[in-house]
Design an enzyme around this catalytic site. Structure first.
Site, PDB file in Angstrom:
ATOM      1  CB  SER A 156      -4.675   6.890  -3.388  1.00  0.00           C
ATOM      2  OG  SER A 156      -4.513   8.218  -3.831  1.00  0.00           O
TER       3      SER A 156
ATOM      4  CG  ASN B 172      -4.588  11.566  -4.972  1.00  0.00           C
ATOM      5  OD1 ASN B 172      -5.014  12.382  -5.765  1.00  0.00           O
ATOM      6  ND2 ASN B 172      -5.269  11.198  -3.891  1.00  0.00           N
TER       7      ASN B 172
ATOM      8  CG  ASP C 143      -1.883   7.355   0.349  1.00  0.00           C
ATOM      9  OD1 ASP C 143      -0.883   7.884  -0.157  1.00  0.00           O
ATOM     10  OD2 ASP C 143      -3.003   7.346  -0.190  1.00  0.00           O
TER      11      ASP C 143
ATOM     12  CG  ASP D  57      -1.812   1.181   1.308  1.00  0.00           C
ATOM     13  OD1 ASP D  57      -2.399   1.543   0.268  1.00  0.00           O
ATOM     14  OD2 ASP D  57      -1.940   1.767   2.397  1.00  0.00           O
TER      15      ASP D  57
END
Length: 240
Positions: A134, A136, A14, A12
């Site tokens: 995300s 982003n 973030d 992952d």
């Protein structure tokens, strides 16, 4: 932790590789606080809501989950809704705008230990991919100087294009293992979110590591983590 026992690490982003969780928490908090004040919610948004309803989920799922926790029903709207729209997509886009402003103004450095672990895995020939809810992820990896460290990224944009459900469904992690052509039993999942840990466990991955950045070690183990750490340096063989 002997990384020679494994063929791939699925990270992952973030909260595991980069402290972008801090920016996400701030953006969610500002957006939901403003929403609550505008609509007179009796129970305002708190940090606990981030971990309970938002953390690790696709953005619009996080909006839906928080609103459901307060008994609020909004129209879905559309993905092009402006941040002022009082719809699920409008609130999600308002959060995204706040996040973009925070990322642009503050930049992003990876967590201490991230580069050491990635260097170690590269030297061992362990394949590496990012699996993030995300949308982003590409921008964050570029801001942190990590773009060239991974074979590919399965993020919220890829999930939408392929019609893959978000975490806690294991679909995005399974897609990454398939793309690497490595059996799930030989893959390690590294997650800081309860939804992500649950996805790794549901996918039958060989090892699920919970990275405790605030969710709590007990909660991570309860969601399915085999082991928990508070820092990625704990996963280096020499514990430097």
């Amino acid at each position: 932790m002997d990384w020679d026992d494994w063929n791939a690490a699925l990270f992952d982003l973030d909260g595991v590789l980069t402290p972008t969780t801090d920016l996400h928490r701030r953006a969610w908090g500002e957006m939901f606080t403003a929403f609550g004040e505008r609509h007179g919610l009796a129970e305002p948004y708190t940090e606990d809501d981030y971990y309970a309803h938002v953390d690790g989920k696709p953005r619009f799922d996080g909006v839906r989950a928080f609103l459901a926790s307060r008994g609020v029903r909004l129209a879905e709207g559309g993905v092009d809704d402006g941040p002022e729209a009082q719809t699920v997509h409008g609130l999600g886009n308002a959060k995204q705008e706040l996040f973009n402003d925070l990322l642009t103004s503050g930049g992003m450095d990876p967590y201490p230990g991230t580069l050491d672990l990635l260097d170690d895995l590269a030297a061992r020939g362990v394949a590496r991919a990012v699996v993030s809810s995300s949308r982003n992820a590409t921008a964050v990896l570029a801001a942190a100087g990590l773009s060239d460290r991974f074979a590919f990224v399965v993020d919220g944009n890829v999930a939408a294009e392929r019609g893959l459900p978000g975490k806690p469904d294991p679909a995005t992690f399974l897609a990454a293992a398939t793309q690497l052509d490595i059996p799930v039993a030989r893959c390690v999942v590294l997650e800081d979110a309860l939804a992500g840990v649950a996805a790794g466990r549901a996918g039958g991955f060989g090892l699920v590591i919970g990275v405790d950045r605030g969710a709590g070690a007990d909660a991570l183990r309860g969601a399915g983590a085999d082991i928990t750490v508070s820092d990625l340096t704990q996963l280096l063989e020499d514990r430097r």
